[in-house]
Design a protein around this motif. Structure first.
Motif, mmCIF file in Angstrom:
data_model
loop_
_atom_site.group_PDB
_atom_site.id
_atom_site.type_symbol
_atom_site.label_atom_id
_atom_site.label_comp_id
_atom_site.label_asym_id
_atom_site.label_seq_id
_atom_site.Cartn_x
_atom_site.Cartn_y
_atom_site.Cartn_z
ATOM 1 N N VAL A 11 9.309 0.259 10.039
ATOM 2 C CA VAL A 11 8.301 0.945 9.236
ATOM 3 C C VAL A 11 7.006 1.050 10.046
ATOM 4 N N PRO A 12 6.692 2.206 10.659
ATOM 5 C CA PRO A 12 5.427 2.363 11.377
ATOM 6 C C PRO A 12 4.244 2.204 10.428
ATOM 7 N N VAL A 13 3.275 1.387 10.809
ATOM 8 C CA VAL A 13 2.159 1.101 9.919
ATOM 9 C C VAL A 13 1.348 2.356 9.606
ATOM 10 N N ARG A 14 1.349 3.345 10.501
ATOM 11 C CA ARG A 14 0.558 4.555 10.258
ATOM 12 C C ARG A 14 1.072 5.315 9.028
ATOM 13 N N LEU A 15 2.368 5.138 8.689
ATOM 14 C CA LEU A 15 2.910 5.798 7.509
ATOM 15 C C LEU A 15 2.483 5.102 6.217
ATOM 16 N N LEU A 16 2.064 3.849 6.335
ATOM 17 C CA LEU A 16 1.723 3.054 5.152
ATOM 18 C C LEU A 16 0.233 2.789 5.010
ATOM 19 N N GLU A 17 -0.531 2.987 6.084
ATOM 20 C CA GLU A 17 -1.919 2.532 6.110
ATOM 21 C C GLU A 17 -2.751 3.094 4.965
ATOM 22 N N GLY A 18 -2.672 4.406 4.744
ATOM 23 C CA GLY A 18 -3.471 5.009 3.685
ATOM 24 C C GLY A 18 -3.101 4.483 2.316
ATOM 25 N N ARG A 19 -1.803 4.356 2.063
ATOM 26 C CA ARG A 19 -1.334 3.849 0.777
ATOM 27 C C ARG A 19 -1.729 2.389 0.581
ATOM 28 N N ILE A 20 -1.577 1.581 1.620
ATOM 29 C CA ILE A 20 -1.936 0.167 1.507
ATOM 30 C C ILE A 20 -3.414 0.007 1.179
ATOM 31 N N CYS A 21 -4.266 0.783 1.855
ATOM 32 C CA CYS A 21 -5.703 0.689 1.589
ATOM 33 C C CYS A 21 -6.024 1.116 0.158
ATOM 34 N N LYS A 22 -5.358 2.158 -0.304
ATOM 35 C CA LYS A 22 -5.576 2.601 -1.685
ATOM 36 C C LYS A 22 -5.145 1.521 -2.660
ATOM 37 N N GLU A 23 -4.023 0.860 -2.376
ATOM 38 C CA GLU A 23 -3.530 -0.177 -3.270
ATOM 39 C C GLU A 23 -4.418 -1.413 -3.250
ATOM 40 N N ILE A 24 -4.955 -1.765 -2.098
ATOM 41 C CA ILE A 24 -5.871 -2.907 -2.024
ATOM 42 C C ILE A 24 -7.100 -2.642 -2.881
ATOM 43 N N LYS A 25 -7.633 -1.435 -2.793
ATOM 44 C CA LYS A 25 -8.779 -1.085 -3.634
ATOM 45 C C LYS A 25 -8.416 -1.176 -5.110
ATOM 46 N N THR A 26 -7.259 -0.621 -5.473
ATOM 47 C CA THR A 26 -6.810 -0.681 -6.869
ATOM 48 C C THR A 26 -6.664 -2.126 -7.324
ATOM 49 N N ASN A 27 -6.092 -2.971 -6.483
ATOM 50 C CA ASN A 27 -5.905 -4.379 -6.839
ATOM 51 C C ASN A 27 -7.220 -5.086 -7.111
ATOM 52 N N LEU A 28 -8.181 -4.907 -6.212
ATOM 53 C CA LEU A 28 -9.464 -5.581 -6.393
ATOM 54 C C LEU A 28 -10.156 -5.122 -7.671
ATOM 55 N N ILE A 29 -10.104 -3.820 -7.942
ATOM 56 C CA ILE A 29 -10.748 -3.298 -9.142
ATOM 57 C C ILE A 29 -10.027 -3.795 -10.394
ATOM 58 N N CYS A 30 -8.699 -3.885 -10.344
ATOM 59 C CA CYS A 30 -7.944 -4.391 -11.500
ATOM 60 C C CYS A 30 -8.226 -5.873 -11.745
ATOM 61 N N ILE A 31 -8.349 -6.649 -10.682
ATOM 62 C CA ILE A 31 -8.690 -8.061 -10.840
ATOM 63 C C ILE A 31 -10.099 -8.192 -11.410
ATOM 64 N N ARG A 32 -11.014 -7.367 -10.915
ATOM 65 C CA ARG A 32 -12.374 -7.346 -11.451
ATOM 66 C C ARG A 32 -12.362 -7.062 -12.953
ATOM 67 N N GLU A 33 -11.616 -6.025 -13.357
ATOM 68 C CA GLU A 33 -11.585 -5.640 -14.763
ATOM 69 C C GLU A 33 -10.950 -6.718 -15.632
ATOM 70 N N GLU A 34 -9.901 -7.362 -15.115
ATOM 71 C CA GLU A 34 -9.242 -8.413 -15.887
ATOM 72 C C GLU A 34 -10.149 -9.632 -16.042
ATOM 73 N N ALA A 35 -10.846 -10.017 -14.981
ATOM 74 C CA ALA A 35 -11.765 -11.158 -15.064
ATOM 75 C C ALA A 35 -12.897 -10.868 -16.047
ATOM 76 N N GLU A 36 -13.400 -9.635 -16.021
ATOM 77 C CA GLU A 36 -14.476 -9.266 -16.945
ATOM 78 C C GLU A 36 -13.963 -9.239 -18.383
ATOM 79 N N ARG A 37 -12.714 -8.825 -18.570
ATOM 80 C CA ARG A 37 -12.118 -8.825 -19.915
ATOM 81 C C ARG A 37 -11.975 -10.259 -20.447
ATOM 82 N N ILE A 38 -11.508 -11.139 -19.576
ATOM 83 C CA ILE A 38 -11.370 -12.544 -19.961
ATOM 84 C C ILE A 38 -12.730 -13.117 -20.360
ATOM 85 N N GLN A 39 -13.759 -12.795 -19.566
ATOM 86 C CA GLN A 39 -15.080 -13.346 -19.853
ATOM 87 C C GLN A 39 -15.610 -12.813 -21.182
#
Length: 264
Positions: free
Chosen positions: A231-259
């Motif tokens: 799996v060449p990383v260049r084929l995944l790089e854009g998707r991985i970065c998008k998913e990392i951003k989505t993950n951080l924002i989802c964790i942020r939203e869940e923590a704020e919901r808990i609070q």
């Protein structure tokens, strides 16, 4: 945590997600031992790569200043206080170092509880179809995660992996007046040749933040990753970065919901 098909330690993909029940373990909220960290002190516990929680492993490459002159791509989103940096590592064309962070409107303990509710991660991390807690000990968890990503031309990339997570103690940073806790993670078996990094939650309270705020929390993520040769990383790089951003924002939203639930 969540892996890019990549946090929440470490897997990601793109499928619909729902809300989970508020099911926090008492360990996530239990008081942590605190230690002072001076500016000149060496970095904290290195990553470990063996199946035993007692054996050390090398730390993530790319500490501050190490790859200053390499190719770098950046992404920012002021709506969330989000920043990301992707570096191509010298002599390793199929490997990337990704650093990202996001502001969170919740205290450190709420973010920490969200990150360490391991069996609940699949309830709010998009594309994390499975997250099983295989073993848990004091400050250690072994997870099995399955994620899926949509690629171009209708292809899908599935990733599976066993990830070891090492929970750090609370640290006091006297010079900044901040508190910090970290989780080191490392894939010990799975679809990446290299997948290791760190989650960090840092909170500043009292002086040094805007009037009316009780705290200022930042969730940070760093991962060094290299897919296996097919799996060449260049084929995944854009998707991985998008998913990392989505993950951080989802964790942020869940923590704020808990609070918000705790404040009611």
């Amino acid at each position: 945590m969540a892996m890019p098909s990549t946090a929440s330690c470490c897997f990601v993909s793109s499928s619909p997600h729902g809300r989970r029940r508020l099911t926090h373990t008492t360990t996530a909220w239990s008081p942590a031992r605190i230690r002072l960290v001076s500016r000149s002190a060496p970095s904290r516990n290195p990553l470990r790569r063996s199946s035993s929680s007692s054996e050390p492993a090398p730390g993530v490459a790319g500490d501050e200043g190490e790859y200053v002159d390499r190719e770098v791509e950046e992404d920012r989103d002021e709506r969330y206080g989000f920043e990301m940096e992707v570096r191509k590592l010298p002599g390793k064309k199929n490997r990337r170092l990704v650093r990202a962070r996001v502001r969170v409107g919740a205290p450190l303990r709420a973010v920490w509880a969200t990150l360490t509710d391991y069996e609940g991660l699949a309830g709010f991390i998009p594309g994390l179809s499975e997250c099983r807690l295989l073993h848990q000990d004091k400050a250690f968890a072994r997870l099995y995660q399955v994620g899926e990503q949509d690629l171009a031309l209708g292809f899908k990339f599935n990733a599976k992996g066993t990830i070891d997570c090492y929970e750090g103690e609370m640290e006091l940073l006297p010079e900044s007046g901040a508190r910090r806790r970290e989780i080191d993670f490392n894939m010990v078996d799975g679809d990446f040749k290299v997948f290791q990094g760190k989650w960090s939650v840092q909170e500043v309270d009292g002086a040094g933040i805007s009037a009316g705020q009780e705290f200022q929390t930042t969730l940070s993520y760093v991962v060094e990753l290299e897919p296996k040769l097919w799996v060449p990383v260049r084929l995944l790089e854009g998707r991985i970065c998008k998913e990392i951003k989505t993950n951080l924002i989802c964790i942020r939203e869940e923590a704020e919901r808990i609070q918000r639930l705790l404040d009611e």
